[in-house]
Design a protein around this motif. Sequence first.
Motif, PDB file in Angstrom:
ATOM      1  N   GLY A 126       0.792  -1.223   0.000  1.00 40.80           N
ATOM      2  CA  GLY A 126       0.000   0.000   0.000  1.00 40.80           C
ATOM      3  C   GLY A 126       0.821   1.268   0.000  1.00 40.80           C
ATOM      4  O   GLY A 126       0.302   2.343  -0.322  1.00 40.80           O
ATOM      5  N   ARG A 127       2.116   1.174   0.340  1.00 42.29           N
ATOM      6  CA  ARG A 127       2.968   2.356   0.383  1.00 42.29           C
ATOM      7  C   ARG A 127       3.313   2.834  -1.020  1.00 42.29           C
ATOM      8  O   ARG A 127       3.383   2.053  -1.963  1.00 42.29           O
ATOM      9  CB  ARG A 127       4.263   2.041   1.137  1.00 42.29           C
ATOM     10  CG  ARG A 127       4.117   1.982   2.641  1.00 42.29           C
ATOM     11  CD  ARG A 127       5.432   1.637   3.313  1.00 42.29           C
ATOM     12  NE  ARG A 127       6.559   2.398   2.776  1.00 42.29           N
ATOM     13  CZ  ARG A 127       7.829   2.188   3.119  1.00 42.29           C
ATOM     14  NH1 ARG A 127       8.122   1.234   3.999  1.00 42.29           N
ATOM     15  NH2 ARG A 127       8.789   2.914   2.594  1.00 42.29           N
ATOM     16  N   THR A 128       3.558   4.129  -1.142  1.00 44.99           N
ATOM     17  CA  THR A 128       4.003   4.710  -2.404  1.00 44.99           C
ATOM     18  C   THR A 128       5.512   4.610  -2.499  1.00 44.99           C
ATOM     19  O   THR A 128       6.234   4.903  -1.539  1.00 44.99           O
ATOM     20  CB  THR A 128       3.573   6.178  -2.503  1.00 44.99           C
ATOM     21  OG1 THR A 128       2.139   6.255  -2.462  1.00 44.99           O
ATOM     22  CG2 THR A 128       4.068   6.802  -3.799  1.00 44.99           C
ATOM     23  N   MET A 129       6.016   4.190  -3.652  1.00 42.72           N
ATOM     24  CA  MET A 129       7.458   4.041  -3.855  1.00 42.72           C
ATOM     25  C   MET A 129       8.123   5.399  -4.011  1.00 42.72           C
ATOM     26  O   MET A 129       7.625   6.280  -4.722  1.00 42.72           O
ATOM     27  CB  MET A 129       7.732   3.210  -5.112  1.00 42.72           C
ATOM     28  CG  MET A 129       9.206   2.936  -5.359  1.00 42.72           C
ATOM     29  SD  MET A 129       9.514   2.238  -7.002  1.00 42.72           S
ATOM     30  CE  MET A 129       9.346   3.709  -8.038  1.00 42.72           C
ATOM     31  N   THR A 130       9.283   5.546  -3.358  1.00 46.54           N
ATOM     32  CA  THR A 130      10.110   6.737  -3.529  1.00 46.54           C
ATOM     33  C   THR A 130      11.550   6.303  -3.801  1.00 46.54           C
ATOM     34  O   THR A 130      11.895   5.114  -3.738  1.00 46.54           O
ATOM     35  CB  THR A 130      10.086   7.635  -2.279  1.00 46.54           C
ATOM     36  OG1 THR A 130      10.821   6.989  -1.226  1.00 46.54           O
ATOM     37  CG2 THR A 130       8.666   7.916  -1.823  1.00 46.54           C
ATOM     38  N   SER A 131      12.393   7.274  -4.023  1.00 44.51           N
ATOM     39  CA  SER A 131      13.806   6.991  -4.275  1.00 44.51           C
ATOM     40  C   SER A 131      14.466   6.325  -3.071  1.00 44.51           C
ATOM     41  O   SER A 131      15.437   5.571  -3.235  1.00 44.51           O
ATOM     42  CB  SER A 131      14.541   8.283  -4.626  1.00 44.51           C
ATOM     43  OG  SER A 131      14.425   9.232  -3.576  1.00 44.51           O
TER      44      SER A 131
END
Length: 536
Positions: A126-131
Motif C-alpha cells: 500500500g505504500r508509495t514508492m520513492t527513491s
Amino acid sequence: MPLSTPRLTIDRRTALLAGAGLLGGGLALPARGQDGGAEAVYGPDDPQARRGGTLTVAIANEPPNLDPFHQAGDARTAITVLMYQGLMFEDASGVAKPLLAESMAVSDDGLTYTFTLRRGVRFHTGRTMTSADVKYSYDYVRNPANGSPGALDFGTIAEIGAPDDHTVVVRLSEPNASLPMTLTNRFGGVVPVDTFATPQARARLSQQSVGTGPFMLQEFRPQSHIRMARFPNYWRQGQPYLDGVLFSVQPNAASVLVALRSRRVDLALLARPQDAEQLQGQAGLNITSASSLRQCSLDLDGNHAQLKDPRVRQAIALAVDKDAVMQASISGKGKVLGTIPAAMQESWGAPISALPNQKPDMARAKALLAEAGLPDGFTMDLISIIGFEWMDPAGVTLAQQLAPLGIRLNIQRVELGVWLNAYRSRNMRFTFNDWGTQPDPHILYYRHFHSQPRGADFRNWNNAEGDRLLDAGMATADPARRKEIYVEFQKVVDASVPTVMLFSPDLVSVAQQRVRNYAQHPTGWWFGLAKAWIAA
C-alpha cells in the motif's frame, strides 16, 4: 493448431548504446507515450483485451521459495518477475528499457547514471514508492553481508544517492556498460525500506509479496500451487487484465500434457520441446516455438578430483557428441551450442569453427588423458537435478560417450534445493546445469566465471586471462570492440573447459485458444502474463 516460429535477434549496437545510455552523453531512453514507454514492456498492448478470469499455468519445476533477493534459481525468477520490478526491463531484443524508471541519463564519463522515477507507483503493501526504497533495495543487494547472489552484479556501484523522492543517482567506481541490464528483474527488484529488518522477513516473502508488479501473492502451497491476484493499485492503469494467475505444480512433463489435453490448465512452457509432437492434432491448442536464452550445460568444477587437470576437462569435452546428447534429451528440438546460448550466437557468439574443443575427437581425447597420467580412465559421479527431465537421458548418453575413455559415471539425482546449495557454496563437482540469462554477455559470463572477489567463479576456474577479458568487456562501450573481447573470452573458455554448453532447447509454449495476447519472453520467464487476457 498453428505452429509459429518468431525469430529472436539481438542488435548489439542498439542494445549496448541504448541500454547503457551511450547514445551520446545526456538523456537516454526517455519516456515515450502516455505511460512513459510502458507499452514497450511485457509484450504488445491489445486494444481488444477484456478484464477478468484466472489463468492456470502448468509448471514442472517449483521454486524452493519466492525470495527475489536471495533465491537464484530460474524457477523462482520466472514467477517473481510478475510480483517484483526493477528500474529497467530486459526487453527481448536485448535493450534495457525503463520500467520503474521513467527515464535515464548518463554522464559523459559513463560513471554516473541518473534515473527519474515513475510517479504514483504503489507497493503491494500500500505504500508509495520513492527513491529511498530504490536506494534501500540496491544497497541491500550489493552488500555481500546480506547474502544475495546478485551482490557481485552490483559490484561496480560505489554509491547510490536519492536527492529527492523521484530521483536516483547511481555512481560507479568504474565503467559498466551493462548497468542498465543489471537493474532489471532477476535481482534488481525494488522493495520497501526495511523489508529485511526482521529475522523472519525472508521467509515471509513466500507468504506475502511486497513488490510493485502487476500481480501479488495470495498463496504458496509447496508441491501444489502458487496463486496470485491482480494488484488493484498497479501503476499501469487498466492492467493487468487477468483477475489472477494460478501456477499449478505438475509432477513431470507427462502430467503437463495431460493437463493441457484435459483443459485443466491454460498455458504451459514445455520442459521437453519434443512433447509438442504429442499435441499435434489436438483441437483448441496453439503452439509457439522460438530460440531461447536458456542453455543446458555440463559444468566441470576445477577444484574437484581429476577435473583439476585442464587436460582431463579438455578430454571430456572432446568426447561429447552434443548432437547425440540433444537428440537423446529433447529429440533434437533445439540448437547445439558453442560457448553462448542460441539466441545470442549471432550477436555475441564466437564462430564454432574458431572453437576446437566443441566437436568430438576421440583420438585427441585419449591422448590428453594419457598425457594427464590417466590412460585407463577413472570413476566419477555425475550430478543431475530431479525434475529436469532432459538430464536423465542426457546422463545415459554421456556415460556411453565417455566409456571409450575409461571414464565411468555414477549418476546421482538430487533435489533442486540441494543442487542450489552446492552451487552457492562453489561445490558443483561434475554436474548438469540448466540456466537462462538476460540478453547481455556481461550478465551471462561475469558473475559465473570471474574469479573472486569480483565474481563468484562457481566452477572454481580461477583463470587470469578470462578475468582480464571479462573486466575489459564490462568497461568497453564500443559495440564492435566489445564483441571482439567476448569472442576472445569464449576462446579461453573453449580451451580451458570450465563448462560444456550442450544445447539451447527450443522455447515451446502451448496455450488454450481462449488465451489471448500472451507473448513468450526468450528468458522463459512469465512476463507475458502481465498483458495476457482470456476470451469469453
